[in-house]
Design a protein around this motif. Structure first.
Motif, PDB file in Angstrom:
ATOM      1  N   TYR A   7       0.870  -1.169   0.000  1.00 20.35           N
ATOM      2  CA  TYR A   7       0.000   0.000   0.000  1.00 20.35           C
ATOM      3  C   TYR A   7       0.910   1.222   0.000  1.00 20.35           C
ATOM      4  N   PRO A   8       0.967   1.970  -1.092  1.00 16.31           N
ATOM      5  CA  PRO A   8       1.949   3.048  -1.197  1.00 16.31           C
ATOM      6  C   PRO A   8       1.589   4.246  -0.321  1.00 16.31           C
ATOM      7  N   PRO A   9       2.563   5.113  -0.061  1.00 13.53           N
ATOM      8  CA  PRO A   9       2.270   6.362   0.648  1.00 13.53           C
ATOM      9  C   PRO A   9       1.263   7.189  -0.144  1.00 13.53           C
ATOM     10  N   PHE A  10       0.543   8.057   0.541  1.00  8.74           N
ATOM     11  CA  PHE A  10      -0.447   8.891  -0.117  1.00  8.74           C
ATOM     12  C   PHE A  10       0.220  10.126  -0.737  1.00  8.74           C
ATOM     13  N   THR A  11      -0.273  10.487  -1.912  1.00  9.35           N
ATOM     14  CA  THR A  11       0.286  11.624  -2.641  1.00  9.35           C
ATOM     15  C   THR A  11      -0.668  12.807  -2.694  1.00  9.35           C
ATOM     16  N   GLY A  12      -1.948  12.580  -2.375  1.00 11.34           N
ATOM     17  CA  GLY A  12      -2.957  13.624  -2.503  1.00 11.34           C
ATOM     18  C   GLY A  12      -3.728  13.531  -3.801  1.00 11.34           C
ATOM     19  N   ASP A  13      -3.294  12.643  -4.707  1.00  7.53           N
ATOM     20  CA  ASP A  13      -3.966  12.487  -6.005  1.00  7.53           C
ATOM     21  C   ASP A  13      -4.887  11.280  -6.051  1.00  7.53           C
ATOM     22  N   GLU A  14      -5.163  10.669  -4.896  1.00  6.00           N
ATOM     23  CA  GLU A  14      -5.973   9.457  -4.866  1.00  6.00           C
ATOM     24  C   GLU A  14      -7.415   9.756  -5.310  1.00  6.00           C
ATOM     25  N   GLU A  15      -8.030   8.762  -5.950  1.00  3.30           N
ATOM     26  CA  GLU A  15      -9.404   8.923  -6.419  1.00  3.30           C
ATOM     27  C   GLU A  15     -10.348   9.109  -5.232  1.00  3.30           C
ATOM     28  N   LEU A  16     -11.318   9.993  -5.396  1.00  3.47           N
ATOM     29  CA  LEU A  16     -12.273  10.271  -4.331  1.00  3.47           C
ATOM     30  C   LEU A  16     -12.989   8.989  -3.909  1.00  3.47           C
ATOM     31  N   GLY A  17     -12.987   8.720  -2.625  1.00  2.11           N
ATOM     32  CA  GLY A  17     -13.668   7.544  -2.098  1.00  2.11           C
ATOM     33  C   GLY A  17     -12.815   6.290  -2.041  1.00  2.11           C
ATOM     34  N   ALA A  18     -11.604   6.350  -2.588  1.00  3.72           N
ATOM     35  CA  ALA A  18     -10.740   5.167  -2.593  1.00  3.72           C
ATOM     36  C   ALA A  18     -10.096   4.962  -1.226  1.00  3.72           C
ATOM     37  N   ILE A  19      -9.988   3.707  -0.815  1.00  4.57           N
ATOM     38  CA  ILE A  19      -9.231   3.382   0.390  1.00  4.57           C
ATOM     39  C   ILE A  19      -8.274   2.235   0.064  1.00  4.57           C
ATOM     40  N   ARG A  20      -7.402   1.935   1.031  1.00  7.21           N
ATOM     41  CA  ARG A  20      -6.367   0.935   0.765  1.00  7.21           C
ATOM     42  C   ARG A  20      -6.965  -0.426   0.426  1.00  7.21           C
ATOM     43  N   ALA A  21      -7.966  -0.839   1.146  1.00  4.75           N
ATOM     44  CA  ALA A  21      -8.679  -2.081   0.798  1.00  4.75           C
ATOM     45  C   ALA A  21     -10.121  -1.926   1.240  1.00  4.75           C
ATOM     46  N   GLY A  22     -11.024  -1.850   0.275  1.00  7.52           N
ATOM     47  CA  GLY A  22     -12.439  -1.697   0.576  1.00  7.52           C
ATOM     48  C   GLY A  22     -12.994  -2.902   1.327  1.00  7.52           C
ATOM     49  N   ALA A  23     -14.102  -2.690   2.017  1.00  4.94           N
ATOM     50  CA  ALA A  23     -14.726  -3.751   2.803  1.00  4.94           C
ATOM     51  C   ALA A  23     -15.021  -4.957   1.919  1.00  4.94           C
ATOM     52  N   HIS A  24     -14.552  -6.139   2.362  1.00  2.61           N
ATOM     53  CA  HIS A  24     -14.693  -7.336   1.540  1.00  2.61           C
ATOM     54  C   HIS A  24     -14.597  -8.576   2.415  1.00  2.61           C
ATOM     55  N   GLU A  25     -14.899  -9.709   1.818  1.00  2.37           N
ATOM     56  CA  GLU A  25     -14.658 -11.009   2.447  1.00  2.37           C
ATOM     57  C   GLU A  25     -13.679 -11.777   1.560  1.00  2.37           C
ATOM     58  N   ASP A  26     -12.918 -12.677   2.160  1.00  4.44           N
ATOM     59  CA  ASP A  26     -11.980 -13.485   1.386  1.00  4.44           C
ATOM     60  C   ASP A  26     -12.701 -14.696   0.799  1.00  4.44           C
ATOM     61  N   ILE A  27     -12.128 -15.255  -0.258  1.00  4.32           N
ATOM     62  CA  ILE A  27     -12.776 -16.343  -0.992  1.00  4.32           C
ATOM     63  C   ILE A  27     -12.474 -17.712  -0.375  1.00  4.32           C
ATOM     64  N   ASN A  28     -11.329 -17.886   0.196  1.00  4.66           N
ATOM     65  CA  ASN A  28     -10.715 -19.179   0.496  1.00  4.66           C
ATOM     66  C   ASN A  28     -11.209 -19.797   1.806  1.00  4.66           C
ATOM     67  N   LEU A  29     -10.494 -20.819   2.302  1.00  2.00           N
ATOM     68  CA  LEU A  29     -10.841 -21.459   3.578  1.00  2.00           C
ATOM     69  C   LEU A  29     -10.444 -20.576   4.752  1.00  2.00           C
ATOM     70  N   LEU A  30      -9.146 -20.375   4.901  1.00  3.97           N
ATOM     71  CA  LEU A  30      -8.585 -19.476   5.915  1.00  3.97           C
ATOM     72  C   LEU A  30      -7.549 -18.585   5.248  1.00  3.97           C
ATOM     73  N   THR A  31      -7.376 -17.391   5.783  1.00  2.00           N
ATOM     74  CA  THR A  31      -6.284 -16.509   5.392  1.00  2.00           C
ATOM     75  C   THR A  31      -5.357 -16.361   6.585  1.00  2.00           C
ATOM     76  N   VAL A  32      -4.060 -16.562   6.355  1.00  2.00           N
ATOM     77  CA  VAL A  32      -3.060 -16.470   7.419  1.00  2.00           C
ATOM     78  C   VAL A  32      -2.164 -15.274   7.112  1.00  2.00           C
ATOM     79  N   LEU A  33      -2.113 -14.335   8.057  1.00  2.00           N
ATOM     80  CA  LEU A  33      -1.509 -13.035   7.794  1.00  2.00           C
ATOM     81  C   LEU A  33      -0.634 -12.598   8.965  1.00  2.00           C
ATOM     82  N   PRO A  34       0.680 -12.481   8.776  1.00  2.00           N
ATOM     83  CA  PRO A  34       1.483 -11.859   9.824  1.00  2.00           C
ATOM     84  C   PRO A  34       1.115 -10.381   9.937  1.00  2.00           C
ATOM     85  N   ALA A  35       1.152  -9.843  11.138  1.00  2.00           N
ATOM     86  CA  ALA A  35       0.822  -8.432  11.314  1.00  2.00           C
ATOM     87  C   ALA A  35       1.651  -7.584  10.355  1.00  2.00           C
TER      88      ALA A  35
END
Length: 281
Positions: A158-186
């Motif tokens: 997720y890159p640093p913000f520049t001020g040119d981001e599209e209106l309403g865009a966020i780093r990852a919009g609300a969603h659910e994952d497709i798979n069985l489990l997702t394993v994620l280190p902090a």
């Protein structure tokens, strides 16, 4: 009363039960003192930060057929139902797929070690599934990923913000994952939130060293909804944090294609349906 996600100590004799109870209640479980090497995770973060800044990433543009390689910001996902693309770029790694040679061995080792550990977590889920739920599983949950080449390791930037981001865009919009489990280190920066049953958003503990696990749609399907695939997002940073990159390393555990998830779906039919919804295929 606000819901708080608390880390479960992997060394605790009751770790498995506490972890599965957290998954059941919130869709997420957080582990500390687990066997995944934090030094290795830190090194991967550093190496891939350099790659996203200076690497030959456009030499590895995604292959539409195999879905491996580099996904630039203009080709990244939109969350289901969202028009605006997420503010991110990422690399899809499979052991059989393409990868810069100087980064392959490290990712391959992490993929194999974490997949093996994830098999243990799936066995915990099965052990603490009620009889009427486990009766739905066409085979043991851990065996669903045995020999699977579908599990996906995604290196996210997720890159640093520049001020040119599209209106309403966020780093990852609300969603659910497709798979069985997702394993994620902090990740190296905060921002991950999970939606509680009352509709509020809960910050997921992001202390470095935590391992974050969440339920995907396939486990929800296989369990008849007993284990919920919970909505989550990555919010935009504020203040000085806007100048910082965020690196994340989710491993999406996918069964091999022929696994029967339910009377409605195999793993393959479910995956294809969701990828079409996301506009990826």
């Amino acid at each position: 009363m606000a819901v708080i996600l608390e880390a479960v100590d992997y060394q605790d004799p009751d770790a498995a039960e506490k972890f599965v109870n957290s998954l059941r209640e919130t869709g997420f479980g957080v582990l500390k003192n687990h066997p995944i090497s934090q030094d290795e995770v830190h090194s991967i973060y550093n190496n891939w930060y350099d790659y996203f800044q200076n690497g030959n990433k456009y030499d590895f543009l995604r292959n539409p057929e195999t879905q491996d390689g580099y996904f630039p910001p203009e080709e990244s996902e939109s969350a289901k139902g969202m028009e605006v693309k997420d503010i991110k770029e990422y690399y899809h790694f499979y052991p059989h797929g393409r990868c810069p040679e100087e980064l392959r061995e490290q990712l391959d080792t992490y993929y194999k070690n974490t997949s093996a550990f994830a098999g243990e977590l799936l066995s915990w889920v099965e052990k603490y599934s009620p009889n009427e739920v486990s009766a739905r599983y066409s085979q043991s949950l851990s065996s669903m990923i045995d020999g699977s080449t579908q599990s996906l390791l995604r290196v996210l930037h997720y890159p640093p913000f520049t001020g040119d981001e599209e209106l309403g865009a966020i780093r990852a919009g609300a969603h659910e994952d497709i798979n069985l489990l997702t394993v994620l280190p902090a990740a190296n920066e905060p921002g991950l939130q999970v939606k509680a049953k009352d509709g509020s958003w809960i910050d997921v503990p992001c202390d470095f060293g935590n391992l974050i696990v969440n339920i995907g749609d396939m486990l929800q399907e296989a369990s008849g909804g007993y284990f919920p695939s919970t909505t989550h997002r990555v919010i935009n940073p504020k203040g000085m944090d806007k100048t910082k990159s965020r690196i994340s390393l989710p491993l999406f555990l996918h069964p091999y294609p022929e696994v029967k998830l339910s009377d409605r779906h195999t793993a393959d039919s479910y995956l294809m349906e969701r990828l079409r919804e996301l506009g990826v295929i």
